[in-house]
Design a protein around this motif. Sequence first.
Motif, mmCIF file in Angstrom:
data_model
loop_
_atom_site.group_PDB
_atom_site.id
_atom_site.type_symbol
_atom_site.label_atom_id
_atom_site.label_comp_id
_atom_site.label_asym_id
_atom_site.label_seq_id
_atom_site.Cartn_x
_atom_site.Cartn_y
_atom_site.Cartn_z
ATOM 1 N N GLN A 16 1.557 7.541 -8.877
ATOM 2 C CA GLN A 16 2.065 6.685 -9.987
ATOM 3 C C GLN A 16 2.930 5.662 -9.044
ATOM 4 O OE1 GLN A 16 4.991 7.680 -13.053
ATOM 5 N NE2 GLN A 16 3.174 7.615 -14.068
ATOM 6 N N ASN A 48 -1.365 4.306 -12.420
ATOM 7 C CA ASN A 48 -1.905 5.661 -12.063
ATOM 8 C C ASN A 48 -3.238 5.804 -11.231
ATOM 9 O OD1 ASN A 48 0.469 6.132 -13.453
ATOM 10 N ND2 ASN A 48 -0.175 7.003 -15.151
ATOM 11 N N LYS A 49 -3.225 7.014 -10.391
ATOM 12 C CA LYS A 49 -4.406 7.149 -9.904
ATOM 13 C C LYS A 49 -4.390 8.755 -9.738
ATOM 14 C CE LYS A 49 -7.252 6.641 -5.560
ATOM 15 N NZ LYS A 49 -7.284 6.123 -4.437
ATOM 16 N N THR A 85 -1.776 13.128 -9.137
ATOM 17 C CA THR A 85 -1.745 11.900 -9.990
ATOM 18 C C THR A 85 -0.577 11.189 -9.133
ATOM 19 O OG1 THR A 85 -2.461 12.953 -12.113
ATOM 20 C CG2 THR A 85 -1.251 10.740 -12.006
ATOM 21 N N MET A 114 -3.182 10.826 -1.329
ATOM 22 C CA MET A 114 -3.519 10.089 -2.232
ATOM 23 C C MET A 114 -3.213 8.480 -1.491
ATOM 24 S SD MET A 114 -4.514 11.357 -5.130
ATOM 25 C CE MET A 114 -4.044 10.237 -6.434
ATOM 26 N N TYR A 115 -3.921 7.662 -1.982
ATOM 27 C CA TYR A 115 -3.825 6.172 -1.439
ATOM 28 C C TYR A 115 -4.000 5.496 -2.555
ATOM 29 C CZ TYR A 115 -5.044 1.754 1.028
ATOM 30 O OH TYR A 115 -5.123 0.450 1.291
ATOM 31 N N THR A 116 -2.968 4.556 -3.010
ATOM 32 C CA THR A 116 -2.954 3.596 -4.031
ATOM 33 C C THR A 116 -2.733 2.307 -3.519
ATOM 34 O OG1 THR A 116 -0.685 4.135 -4.815
ATOM 35 C CG2 THR A 116 -2.728 5.162 -6.012
ATOM 36 N N TYR A 117 -2.847 0.925 -4.086
ATOM 37 C CA TYR A 117 -2.784 -0.380 -3.935
ATOM 38 C C TYR A 117 -1.944 -0.877 -4.958
ATOM 39 C CZ TYR A 117 -3.373 -5.470 -3.216
ATOM 40 O OH TYR A 117 -3.050 -6.642 -3.105
ATOM 41 N N SER A 118 -2.273 -0.795 -6.122
ATOM 42 C CA SER A 118 -1.913 -1.659 -7.230
ATOM 43 C C SER A 118 -0.774 -0.614 -8.012
ATOM 44 C CB SER A 118 -2.831 -2.207 -8.200
ATOM 45 O OG SER A 118 -3.654 -0.921 -8.603
ATOM 46 N N SER A 119 -0.083 -1.384 -8.986
ATOM 47 C CA SER A 119 0.918 -0.397 -9.931
ATOM 48 C C SER A 119 0.138 0.033 -10.712
ATOM 49 C CB SER A 119 1.690 -1.732 -10.550
ATOM 50 O OG SER A 119 2.885 -1.857 -9.687
ATOM 51 N N TYR A 129 0.834 -1.253 -0.032
ATOM 52 C CA TYR A 129 0.174 -0.013 -0.040
ATOM 53 C C TYR A 129 0.770 1.428 -0.067
ATOM 54 C CZ TYR A 129 -3.294 -3.625 1.765
ATOM 55 O OH TYR A 129 -4.051 -4.692 1.615
ATOM 56 N N ASP A 148 -6.402 12.385 -9.040
ATOM 57 C CA ASP A 148 -7.650 12.889 -8.062
ATOM 58 C C ASP A 148 -7.329 14.510 -8.416
ATOM 59 O OD1 ASP A 148 -8.569 12.862 -4.380
ATOM 60 O OD2 ASP A 148 -9.538 13.945 -6.456
#
Lengths: 113, 115
Positions: free
Chosen positions: B64, B55-56, B62, B48-53, B32, B58
């Motif tokens: 990455q 881009n996300k 962005t 920002m919060y991301t789990y997978s590889s 995470y 908001d």
Amino acid sequence: KAGVTQTPRYLIKTRGQQVTLSCSPISGHRSVSWYQQTPGQGLQFLFEYFSETQRNKGNFPGRFSGRQFSNSRSEMNVSTLELGDSALYLCASSSDPNTGELFFGEGSRLTVL
Amino acid sequence: QKEVEQDPGPLSVPEGAIVSLNCTYSNSAFQYFMWYRQYSRKGPELLMYTYSSGNKEDGRFTAQVDKSSKYISLFIRDSQPSDSATYLCAMSERGGGTSYGKLTFGQGTILTVHP
């Protein structure tokens, strides 16, 4: 929705004293974590509580302790204060401790003289 | 060597610029990835919060994540003076055991956006 609330915001102590800091998590969050932030070391994990049980602990001496109450509010205590304990102490809460998504309070700034 | 490396900057850019902030990590168990913004004398605010590889996005932000390279980035488009703050990357392992409540932070990058 109210955020994480920490008290007191600022405090000054002398070496050898002890201090207790308080944290009220976001309503519904059952996991509370504590961090120490200093200019030299950055943010370092102290411990995590869930349902009144300490589940995880960072690499800090036994002078640092904490507890959590049945309403999820938490306190941390530092005994026999040292100059190096001067720091911003941050509390964070989470609704899902498995994901690492933490929401922080504004911190308690401790100065040890 | 620290588990998470982040260039502390400081970074100074003109208003409207695109900002790129980066972190590298060595622990392949990190699953995470988060970016926090911290204003002076305030607590970190989750951006920002991301789990997978991948881009996300908001708004102007962005995030990455490239797990194969152990590299994460945060891009800020059309930067504003109000974006001036310290930006911290943070990572955690999958839940359970020694990962409960534990984020590993970078040192933080101090960003100043001048008008």
